[in-house]
Each structure stands twice: as C-alpha cells, then as structure tokens.
Scaffold this motif. Structure first.
Motif, mmCIF file in Angstrom:
data_model
loop_
_atom_site.group_PDB
_atom_site.id
_atom_site.type_symbol
_atom_site.label_atom_id
_atom_site.label_comp_id
_atom_site.label_asym_id
_atom_site.label_seq_id
_atom_site.Cartn_x
_atom_site.Cartn_y
_atom_site.Cartn_z
ATOM 1 N N ASN A 112 16.824 8.882 -1.287
ATOM 2 C CA ASN A 112 16.126 8.346 -0.116
ATOM 3 C C ASN A 112 15.059 9.328 0.340
ATOM 4 N N ARG A 113 13.934 8.800 0.772
ATOM 5 C CA ARG A 113 12.832 9.642 1.238
ATOM 6 C C ARG A 113 12.948 9.886 2.743
ATOM 7 N N GLU A 114 12.469 11.023 3.157
ATOM 8 C CA GLU A 114 12.408 11.316 4.581
ATOM 9 C C GLU A 114 11.382 10.391 5.229
ATOM 10 N N GLY A 115 11.779 9.729 6.284
ATOM 11 C CA GLY A 115 10.894 8.783 6.943
ATOM 12 C C GLY A 115 11.086 7.357 6.473
ATOM 13 N N GLY A 116 12.043 7.141 5.534
ATOM 14 C CA GLY A 116 12.328 5.794 5.066
ATOM 15 C C GLY A 116 11.827 5.554 3.656
ATOM 16 N N GLY A 117 12.491 4.660 2.979
ATOM 17 C CA GLY A 117 12.097 4.340 1.620
ATOM 18 C C GLY A 117 12.870 5.140 0.585
ATOM 19 N N MET A 118 12.527 4.898 -0.673
ATOM 20 C CA MET A 118 13.215 5.561 -1.780
ATOM 21 C C MET A 118 12.211 6.130 -2.761
ATOM 22 N N ALA A 119 12.722 7.015 -3.611
ATOM 23 C CA ALA A 119 11.938 7.550 -4.724
ATOM 24 C C ALA A 119 12.828 7.574 -5.953
ATOM 25 N N ALA A 120 12.272 7.116 -7.066
ATOM 26 C CA ALA A 120 12.942 7.207 -8.365
ATOM 27 C C ALA A 120 12.154 8.186 -9.220
ATOM 28 N N THR A 121 12.806 9.209 -9.738
ATOM 29 C CA THR A 121 12.106 10.245 -10.511
ATOM 30 C C THR A 121 12.602 10.251 -11.963
ATOM 31 N N CYS A 122 11.655 10.425 -12.853
ATOM 32 C CA CYS A 122 11.936 10.535 -14.291
ATOM 33 C C CYS A 122 11.366 11.857 -14.763
ATOM 34 N N LYS A 123 12.219 12.734 -15.301
ATOM 35 C CA LYS A 123 11.777 14.011 -15.869
ATOM 36 C C LYS A 123 11.914 13.946 -17.378
ATOM 37 N N LEU A 124 10.800 14.187 -18.070
ATOM 38 C CA LEU A 124 10.778 14.159 -19.526
ATOM 39 C C LEU A 124 10.361 15.526 -20.045
ATOM 40 N N PRO A 125 10.998 16.013 -21.110
ATOM 41 C CA PRO A 125 10.549 17.284 -21.695
ATOM 42 C C PRO A 125 9.173 17.121 -22.311
ATOM 43 N N LEU A 126 8.341 18.138 -22.155
ATOM 44 C CA LEU A 126 7.003 18.100 -22.741
ATOM 45 C C LEU A 126 7.092 18.516 -24.201
ATOM 46 N N LEU A 127 6.873 17.578 -25.090
ATOM 47 C CA LEU A 127 7.024 17.840 -26.526
ATOM 48 C C LEU A 127 5.758 18.368 -27.146
ATOM 49 N N ILE A 128 4.624 18.229 -26.460
ATOM 50 C CA ILE A 128 3.343 18.723 -26.984
ATOM 51 C C ILE A 128 3.017 20.026 -26.300
ATOM 52 N N SER A 129 2.755 21.063 -27.078
ATOM 53 C CA SER A 129 2.434 22.374 -26.495
ATOM 54 C C SER A 129 0.959 22.461 -26.183
ATOM 55 N N GLY A 145 0.793 -1.223 0.000
ATOM 56 C CA GLY A 145 0.000 0.000 0.000
ATOM 57 C C GLY A 145 0.824 1.271 0.000
ATOM 58 N N GLU A 146 2.146 1.161 0.254
ATOM 59 C CA GLU A 146 3.025 2.323 0.284
ATOM 60 C C GLU A 146 3.791 2.507 -1.026
ATOM 61 N N ILE A 147 3.542 1.656 -1.998
ATOM 62 C CA ILE A 147 4.185 1.806 -3.315
ATOM 63 C C ILE A 147 3.290 2.704 -4.152
ATOM 64 N N ARG A 148 3.780 3.874 -4.480
ATOM 65 C CA ARG A 148 2.950 4.889 -5.147
ATOM 66 C C ARG A 148 3.603 5.350 -6.445
ATOM 67 N N LEU A 149 2.720 5.661 -7.391
ATOM 68 C CA LEU A 149 3.146 6.238 -8.665
ATOM 69 C C LEU A 149 2.537 7.622 -8.778
ATOM 70 N N ARG A 150 3.375 8.616 -9.027
ATOM 71 C CA ARG A 150 2.920 10.007 -9.092
ATOM 72 C C ARG A 150 3.305 10.591 -10.455
ATOM 73 N N VAL A 151 2.354 11.264 -11.109
ATOM 74 C CA VAL A 151 2.605 11.891 -12.419
ATOM 75 C C VAL A 151 2.202 13.352 -12.333
ATOM 76 N N LEU A 152 3.152 14.255 -12.583
ATOM 77 C CA LEU A 152 2.905 15.703 -12.598
ATOM 78 C C LEU A 152 3.323 16.259 -13.951
ATOM 79 N N GLN A 153 2.576 17.218 -14.441
ATOM 80 C CA GLN A 153 2.875 17.769 -15.766
ATOM 81 C C GLN A 153 2.620 19.267 -15.757
ATOM 82 N N ASN A 154 3.591 20.030 -16.275
ATOM 83 C CA ASN A 154 3.396 21.466 -16.445
ATOM 84 C C ASN A 154 3.665 21.828 -17.898
#
Length: 442
Positions: free
Chosen positions: A425-442, A359-368
């Motif tokens: 490493n995340r605060e409080g334990g655990g890890m985070a892997a982040t992928c940043k991709l350029p937004l090709l669609i305007s 239940g603590e494995i999370r996927l987060r997607v943010l886009q600007n």
C-alpha cells in the motif's frame, strides 16, 4: 597501618648497608694498631652480612615473579585455575592482586563461553536439520547427529563424520546428494532413502574461521511438508473448481429444465431464445475459467532477448492507459517481452479497476548496474493486510467473476526471470506493484 613501598624498603636496605660500612671503617680506623689481625675477618663478616641481607630482601621478589611467570605461561594454555597467595602490602602485592583478579575474570569468561558452546552444541545436535562445516580441503570439520544419520545411513552406522572427505562420503550415500553438495547452491533436490524418494532443501554459506575459508551446509527434509502443502493445494483447487462448476452447471440445469417444460407444453416458446442465450453465456464463462487454469499450468519458460525500453513501453501504451513517471532508461535490458508485456498489462488493468483516477495510474522504470525495477502505482482503494497476504495465492480473488490467477501469473513470470514481485500500500492511498529483474546485459 601505613604501607611501606618496595622502593622505600630498598632505600632503607642500602642506607643500612652504608651505615654498617661506615661504622666498620670508623672502628678499623680507630683501633688499627690493636685489631690489624681482625680486619680481614671483619671484612668477611660484613660481606656475608650484606649477601644475607640482600638475599633475604630479594628472595620473596624472585618467588613472586617466578609464580607470576608460571601463571602467565598457564594462560597461554587456557588454564586460569592458578592463583597466587598474597601476603604483601606493597607494589608486588598490588601486582599479585591484579593477576588474581585477571585469572578470576578469565576463568568466569571461559566458563560462560563453555556454557554457551554446550547450549549451542546441544541445540545443533538435537536439530532435525543436518549441519556440516567443511574446510578448504573439502574435509568435514563439524557435523551433528542428523548429518551422521543422513550420510552414513543404516548400513554404515552413526559414526562421526569429522575428518572425512565431503564428496567421497556423500557419493557413497547418493549421487544426487554428492552433486548437490558439489554445486554448493541453495535449492531443492531429491534422493532415494529407504525405498522412498525424499526431498531435501540445501542451504550453503561461506565464511572465514581462524583465517581460513569454510563452508556451511544445511540440509532439511521437506518431503512431508511438501506432501502436506500439495494436499492442501489440491483440496483448494477442488473446492474452487467445484464452486465454479456449480455456479455454471446449476443455472444451466435449471434453464434446460425450463426449456424442456416449454417444449412439452408448447407455451412460452418466445422465451426459448433468451434461455438458449443464457445457457451459452454460462457455458462460455465455464470454458474461459477452464482455459485460464490450463494457461496457468502450461506457463512456458521465459525466452529473454535484448529489448529497447521506448518501443516496448509504447506498445503497452497503445493497449492500456497510464502515465509514465520519469524517464525511461537509455540502456537496453534483457527479458522475455511477451511475458513482461502480459505482466504489465495485467497490473495496469488491475490499477484501473481499483477505482484510481486514470491520471494517477503511473508506470515507473528504473535501471542500475545490477537490476531493473518496474513499478505500477495507483491511487485506488488499496488492500487490507489480510487481502494482501492472500492476493498472490492462486485461486484467491476479490473480484466478482475473477479467477484469482492474474497476480499469481505475474509473480510466476517475474520469478521465472530470476526476479521478485511484491505488493504494498502507498502512503496517501493506493497501491504499488513492483517487479525487480536482474540486469543480464552489462
């Protein structure tokens, strides 16, 4: 001694002239019958006395003002060596002292700037990096010795490059060099130098100097460094492959020896199926290991296409378990769905193997408007700092039986999209892997 101001002296002068005029008037009035013939002479002498007195008073003032004017004019030419001798103790003296202090301060500052410029020029001239500054017209306005060595070459000598046209000079040296400078993009290129292929890294920056746009070019030879890294990498690959081959071939050799003894003696034949199964398992592991390395070497270029987030994430959810953190972006993005799916599945499986509660494995997607951020977070055991430094290197693995290619493959795919991949490493334990991709669609 009490100071006498310039204003007080001027008032004293006027008072003296006034008293002299009044005295002359009284004398003339009292003795006109006797001195009528001397009146013009007295008047002339009084006028000459007044002129001499005024001139004597204003002459030092004019001299000081002229000296100050000359000194300020020299300031315009960056000459701060002139000082004025000060013998006065009034307002003019204060002005002269202020001028002398200003000249001393400017002289010290100019000397300090000269020393810094000399130090900076010495460092740049001694640097192994070729440095060029080019103006808007494409002419070279500054270069160091390394740049002269690179552009002129042995046949042309080491003369200065200042004033030369950048593209014309570089095209005479090498077409590859000229093309790299014309593009003005950071990156690697190679050119032929003394019958050897040399690899260079080009850095290009733009800045404003004296209200005019200029470009800075830095060129560094990387041939030896790349060759050294290649040798280190090959040594590491050979060590890893040798280790894996020994781990598989040694048991296989031992098992084959046991099978041969059983075949020769005819006893213990019931163990042959287990022996053959073990040999098959080790051979299968070795085949999987070799296929993983081959896949890493044959990684294709990404084929970006327009992708809607909801069906893409739902497809991954059917394969691995995770929780979606926040809402998905409403707008589409552009990437290679096959490669990004492989990246996320690999990261989510790593999170599940880290000991994190499901239940603590999370996927987060943010886009600007500029980029897409995808994060896989867990509450597992995390990584030590030393492990994290090595985690993205090929062939390094902390898992039993791991190939050490999962995370390097993820990073390779993300960077092939023009993005960045990071672990922390995340605060409080655990890890985070982040992928940043350029937004090709305007």
């Amino acid at each position: 001694m009490r100071k006498t101001s310039l204003q007080g002296r001027f008032i004293f002068l006027l008072a003296t002239i006034f008293v002299a005029c009044m005295a002359a008037s009284v004398v003339v009035t009292l003795y006109v019958p006797f001195w009528q013939l001397l009146v013009p002479a007295v008047s002339l002498l009084g006028l000459l006395a007044v002129i001499t007195t005024v001139k004597a008073f204003f002459s030092p003032l004019a001299n000081i003002l002229q000296a100050l004017c000359g000194g300020v004019t020299r300031f315009k030419d960056h000459d701060y060596s002139v000082t004025i001798v000060n013998t006065r103790d009034d307002e003019l003296g204060l002005l002269v002292r202020a001028y002398n202090d200003l000249a001393k301060t400017l002289r010290a500052e100019r000397f300090a700037i000269f020393q810094r410029e000399l130090l900076l020029d010495t460092v740049i001239q001694s640097s192994a990096v070729a440095v060029l500054i080019v103006n808007q017209a494409g002419a070279i306005v500054y270069s160091n010795r390394e740049a002269a060595d690179l552009f002129r070459g042995p046949a042309e000598g080491k003369s200065s490059l200042e004033g030369a046209d950048l593209l014309q000079t570089s095209s005479r040296r090498s077409a590859a060099l000229s093309e790299a400078l014309r593009k003005g993009e950071d990156g690697l290129f190679s050119m032929q130098e003394q019958d050897e292929a040399e690899v260079f890294h080009l850095t290009c920056r733009q800045f404003v100097l004296n209200a005019s746009s200029h470009r800075l070019f830095l060129l560094k030879k990387l041939t030896r460094e790349i060759a050294r890294k290649e040798v280190e990498t090959w040594k590491k690959v050979i060590r890893v492959i040798t280790h894996e081959l020994n781990n598989s071939l040694a048991p296989i050799s031992s098992l084959i020896g046991s099978a041969q003894k059983i075949a020769a003696t005819g006893s213990g034949t019931e163990m042959l199926p287990e022996i053959y199964a073990s040999i098959g398992n080790r051979a299968s592991h070795l085949q999987t290991f070799i296929e993983e390395y081959a896949r890493f070497a044959r990684l294709p270029k990404p084929r970006p296409q327009r992708v809607a987030w909801r069906p893409f994430i739902n497809q991954i959810h059917r394969l691995v378990e995770f929780q979606l953190a926040g809402d998905l972006p409403a707008d589409d993005a552009e990437f290679d769905p096959v490669q990004l799916e492989q990246v996320l599945i690999n990261l989510l499986k790593n999170a599940a193997e880290s000991g994190s509660p499901p239940g603590e494995i999370r996927l987060r997607v943010l886009q600007n408007t500029r980029e897409v951020l995808i994060a896989v977070e867990d509450r597992g055991s995390g990584m030590a700092q030393e492990q994290m430094k090595l985690a993205l290197l090929p062939f390094y693995s902390t898992k039993r039986g791991g190939t050490g290619l999962g995370l390097p493959l993820c990073r390779e795919m993300i960077e092939a999209h023009g993005g960045t991949f990071n672990l922390f490493n995340r605060e409080g334990g655990g890890m985070a892997a982040t992928c940043k991709l350029p937004l090709l669609i305007s």
